[in-house]
Motif scaffolding. Sequence first.
Motif, PDB file in Angstrom:
ATOM      1  N   GLN A 140       0.808  -1.319  -0.112  1.00 47.40           N
ATOM      2  CA  GLN A 140       0.036  -0.082   0.213  1.00 47.40           C
ATOM      3  C   GLN A 140       0.924   1.359  -0.110  1.00 47.40           C
ATOM      4  O   GLN A 140       1.979   1.474   0.645  1.00 47.40           O
ATOM      5  N   PRO A 141       0.242   2.297  -0.507  1.00 46.52           N
ATOM      6  CA  PRO A 141       1.099   3.621  -0.592  1.00 46.52           C
ATOM      7  C   PRO A 141       1.236   3.856   0.906  1.00 46.52           C
ATOM      8  O   PRO A 141       0.674   3.669   1.757  1.00 46.52           O
ATOM      9  N   GLY A 142       2.608   4.324   1.074  1.00 41.84           N
ATOM     10  CA  GLY A 142       3.142   4.966   2.212  1.00 41.84           C
ATOM     11  C   GLY A 142       3.820   3.910   3.371  1.00 41.84           C
ATOM     12  O   GLY A 142       4.543   4.129   4.361  1.00 41.84           O
ATOM     13  N   GLU A 143       3.638   2.646   2.884  1.00 38.09           N
ATOM     14  CA  GLU A 143       4.298   1.541   3.606  1.00 38.09           C
ATOM     15  C   GLU A 143       5.831   1.410   3.459  1.00 38.09           C
ATOM     16  O   GLU A 143       6.401   2.043   2.424  1.00 38.09           O
ATOM     17  N   ARG A 144       6.529   0.642   4.275  1.00 29.67           N
ATOM     18  CA  ARG A 144       8.038   0.146   3.948  1.00 29.67           C
ATOM     19  C   ARG A 144       7.898  -0.949   3.672  1.00 29.67           C
ATOM     20  O   ARG A 144       7.712  -1.927   4.529  1.00 29.67           O
ATOM     21  N   VAL A 145       8.527  -1.272   2.431  1.00 32.03           N
ATOM     22  CA  VAL A 145       8.495  -2.628   1.784  1.00 32.03           C
ATOM     23  C   VAL A 145       9.862  -2.972   1.570  1.00 32.03           C
ATOM     24  O   VAL A 145      10.801  -2.092   0.908  1.00 32.03           O
ATOM     25  N   LEU A 146      10.235  -4.165   1.506  1.00 30.07           N
ATOM     26  CA  LEU A 146      11.494  -4.812   1.171  1.00 30.07           C
ATOM     27  C   LEU A 146      11.220  -5.861   0.321  1.00 30.07           C
ATOM     28  O   LEU A 146      10.634  -6.882   0.205  1.00 30.07           O
ATOM     29  N   ASP A 147      12.103  -5.690  -1.047  1.00 31.29           N
ATOM     30  CA  ASP A 147      12.272  -6.822  -2.018  1.00 31.29           C
ATOM     31  C   ASP A 147      13.463  -7.318  -1.781  1.00 31.29           C
ATOM     32  O   ASP A 147      14.659  -6.757  -2.017  1.00 31.29           O
ATOM     33  N   PHE A 148      13.684  -8.690  -1.061  1.00 33.60           N
ATOM     34  CA  PHE A 148      14.913  -9.066  -0.314  1.00 33.60           C
ATOM     35  C   PHE A 148      15.723  -9.435  -1.430  1.00 33.60           C
ATOM     36  O   PHE A 148      16.972  -9.536  -1.398  1.00 33.60           O
ATOM     37  N   CYS A 149      15.347 -10.119  -2.527  1.00 33.31           N
ATOM     38  CA  CYS A 149      16.227 -10.674  -3.679  1.00 33.31           C
ATOM     39  C   CYS A 149      15.761 -10.083  -4.967  1.00 33.31           C
ATOM     40  O   CYS A 149      15.216 -10.693  -5.807  1.00 33.31           O
ATOM     41  N   ALA A 150      15.870  -8.764  -5.103  1.00 31.27           N
ATOM     42  CA  ALA A 150      15.542  -7.995  -5.980  1.00 31.27           C
ATOM     43  C   ALA A 150      16.123  -8.403  -7.503  1.00 31.27           C
ATOM     44  O   ALA A 150      15.472  -7.765  -8.581  1.00 31.27           O
ATOM     45  N   GLY A 151      17.071  -8.623  -7.622  1.00 24.05           N
ATOM     46  CA  GLY A 151      17.944  -8.833  -8.859  1.00 24.05           C
ATOM     47  C   GLY A 151      17.667  -7.615  -9.699  1.00 24.05           C
ATOM     48  O   GLY A 151      18.356  -6.676  -9.087  1.00 24.05           O
ATOM     49  N   ALA A 152      17.381  -7.456 -10.923  1.00 19.44           N
ATOM     50  CA  ALA A 152      17.244  -6.305 -11.769  1.00 19.44           C
ATOM     51  C   ALA A 152      16.035  -5.418 -11.360  1.00 19.44           C
ATOM     52  O   ALA A 152      15.755  -4.621 -12.516  1.00 19.44           O
ATOM     53  N   ALA A 153      15.316  -5.693 -10.518  1.00 14.31           N
ATOM     54  CA  ALA A 153      14.256  -5.057  -9.965  1.00 14.31           C
ATOM     55  C   ALA A 153      12.795  -5.237 -10.632  1.00 14.31           C
ATOM     56  O   ALA A 153      12.104  -4.187 -10.762  1.00 14.31           O
ATOM     57  N   GLY A 154      12.619  -6.350 -11.424  1.00 13.40           N
ATOM     58  CA  GLY A 154      11.410  -6.640 -12.316  1.00 13.40           C
ATOM     59  C   GLY A 154      10.131  -6.376 -11.053  1.00 13.40           C
ATOM     60  O   GLY A 154       9.160  -5.719 -11.362  1.00 13.40           O
ATOM     61  N   LYS A 155      10.363  -7.089 -10.000  1.00  8.94           N
ATOM     62  CA  LYS A 155       9.079  -7.188  -9.027  1.00  8.94           C
ATOM     63  C   LYS A 155       9.036  -5.623  -8.089  1.00  8.94           C
ATOM     64  O   LYS A 155       8.237  -5.235  -8.028  1.00  8.94           O
ATOM     65  N   THR A 156      10.178  -5.101  -7.974  1.00  5.64           N
ATOM     66  CA  THR A 156      10.368  -3.995  -7.350  1.00  5.64           C
ATOM     67  C   THR A 156       9.567  -2.689  -8.073  1.00  5.64           C
ATOM     68  O   THR A 156       8.892  -1.985  -7.353  1.00  5.64           O
ATOM     69  N   LEU A 157       9.905  -2.714  -9.360  1.00  9.51           N
ATOM     70  CA  LEU A 157       9.186  -1.673 -10.180  1.00  9.51           C
ATOM     71  C   LEU A 157       7.443  -2.006 -10.032  1.00  9.51           C
ATOM     72  O   LEU A 157       6.697  -0.905 -10.103  1.00  9.51           O
ATOM     73  N   ALA A 158       7.110  -3.203 -10.307  1.00 15.07           N
ATOM     74  CA  ALA A 158       5.836  -3.398 -10.129  1.00 15.07           C
ATOM     75  C   ALA A 158       5.072  -3.093  -8.578  1.00 15.07           C
ATOM     76  O   ALA A 158       4.058  -2.202  -8.321  1.00 15.07           O
ATOM     77  N   LEU A 159       5.900  -3.272  -7.704  1.00 10.54           N
ATOM     78  CA  LEU A 159       5.578  -2.988  -6.128  1.00 10.54           C
ATOM     79  C   LEU A 159       5.602  -1.215  -6.276  1.00 10.54           C
ATOM     80  O   LEU A 159       4.657  -0.728  -5.390  1.00 10.54           O
ATOM     81  N   ALA A 160       6.343  -0.699  -6.669  1.00 16.02           N
ATOM     82  CA  ALA A 160       6.228   0.667  -6.891  1.00 16.02           C
ATOM     83  C   ALA A 160       5.206   1.311  -7.325  1.00 16.02           C
ATOM     84  O   ALA A 160       4.481   2.238  -6.930  1.00 16.02           O
ATOM     85  N   MET A 161       4.702   0.730  -8.271  1.00 11.77           N
ATOM     86  CA  MET A 161       3.394   1.178  -8.897  1.00 11.77           C
ATOM     87  C   MET A 161       2.414   0.862  -8.080  1.00 11.77           C
ATOM     88  O   MET A 161       1.208   1.820  -8.014  1.00 11.77           O
ATOM     89  N   THR A 162       2.359  -0.227  -7.387  1.00 18.07           N
ATOM     90  CA  THR A 162       1.140  -0.575  -6.568  1.00 18.07           C
ATOM     91  C   THR A 162       0.863   0.634  -5.403  1.00 18.07           C
ATOM     92  O   THR A 162      -0.223   0.701  -4.790  1.00 18.07           O
ATOM     93  N   MET A 163       2.053   0.902  -5.175  1.00 23.55           N
ATOM     94  CA  MET A 163       2.309   2.033  -3.932  1.00 23.55           C
ATOM     95  C   MET A 163       2.088   3.323  -4.441  1.00 23.55           C
ATOM     96  O   MET A 163       2.396   4.312  -3.669  1.00 23.55           O
ATOM     97  N   GLU A 164       2.025   3.384  -5.611  1.00 22.42           N
ATOM     98  CA  GLU A 164       1.660   5.033  -6.268  1.00 22.42           C
ATOM     99  C   GLU A 164       2.986   5.860  -6.098  1.00 22.42           C
ATOM    100  O   GLU A 164       2.834   7.053  -5.698  1.00 22.42           O
ATOM    101  N   ASN A 165       4.381   5.081  -6.132  1.00 28.98           N
ATOM    102  CA  ASN A 165       5.377   5.978  -5.879  1.00 28.98           C
ATOM    103  C   ASN A 165       5.624   6.636  -4.381  1.00 28.98           C
ATOM    104  O   ASN A 165       6.335   7.594  -4.289  1.00 28.98           O
TER     105      ASN A 165
END
Length: 430
Positions: free
Chosen positions: A235-260
């Motif tokens: 959710q927007p405003g949360e503190r989130v960890l992508d622990f095995c992020a690699g080149a950040a494919g899922k990180t990008l999608a998480l940022a989108m769901t959190m509305e930056n």
Amino acid sequence: MTPAARLSAAIDLLCAIENVPRRPADATANAFFRERRYIGGGDRRAISGLVWDVLRSWRRLHWHLRDVPGGASPRLLCGASLILGGQPMEHARTLYTGERYAPDLLSSREDIALKALAGRELTDAAMPRAVRLEYPDWLDPRLEASFGDALETEMAAMEGSAPLDLRVNLLKGTREKALAALRRESLLANPTELSPWGLRLDGRQPVTAAEPFRTGLIEIQDEGSQLVVAAMNAQPGERVLDFCAGAAGKTLALAMTMENRGQIVACDVSAQRLEGAVKRLRRASVHNVERHLLVSGDKWIKRRAGTFDRVLVDAPCSGTGTWRRNPDARIRLTEQDIRELTFKQGEILDRAATLVKPGGRLVYATCSILSDENMQQITAFLARNTGFELVPAGGDVLPETLREQSHFALTPYRNGTDGFFAAIMRRHPA
């Protein structure tokens, strides 16, 4: 290029792949074509297509060529793939002309081997099941544990090629805007059935050269991977960890769901992978991500224990769920790999769990179809960490049937996605 020249290049590429058996075939192919920039896009696709057909049919081709003295060479494998794939026998054999840019003439041994394929089908009823379905013999009991009576159906669905899935970046626009932008580039996509952010195209297409990709409106991401992100329900405003992020494919999608909004920390043990994420983050207009390189003896994890609302562990795994895209991975995988990976997965999961705050969510995911790496891993983790429990995924993005589940396994046969597993856990409130 002539058909004979394409065949010659395919043989060379297959030789290059065999020379570095532990390196992914797509990495070898990328290097191969970088060194041969004179090969045009259409020829590259044709050459790659023949090589990938060989890799997808590796065990069956070797079965057909099992009596050839000296074994099945790349020259024979490519010729056999053409013949068993439906090309007329005489046409395939006459490509070996020995002329400039063409393969050398067939030896008498090679010619006899290819002639023996006349009238045969690629898949033969006499083949052992593991050969017919293209997986290592030692994997049979593990696949039985995963699929039971559905093993043959599930593995048959893994034999084809995968579609190209895209994720629309809602920070840049809507799915309708992305569809229109792709149409202007003569790329016809359809909305995915399970992910509301997804688009699907048939086969490999030059998406990365298209304007919607260059501007960050779309990213390449399998629909199953998108659903793993949806299971995080960040959710927007949360503190989130992508622990095995690699080149950040899922990180990008998480940022989108959190509305930056809020903060995402993308961790990995590879500096190269994290560095590769920078360009992607910038292109997607993502501003709420911090990268952190995990190194031996790092105090970072201890200092941030219990501080994240949500932690994603996209664990290193066998990649068996991606065999449609990476058929060479079937050939490289060993039992020792599975033993080492399952041990590493348990270690990573235990470390990541310490970072979840009381009441927070921990999602464990793999692109594996093996129970060893999936539910068995979760059962063992919960036995070691009694402060966690499985909880329904919830949220409003996942299909309703998945929202009610605390863990789910996706497969090409059942869902049309790559093979993915996700388990959703909560740390007990303090």
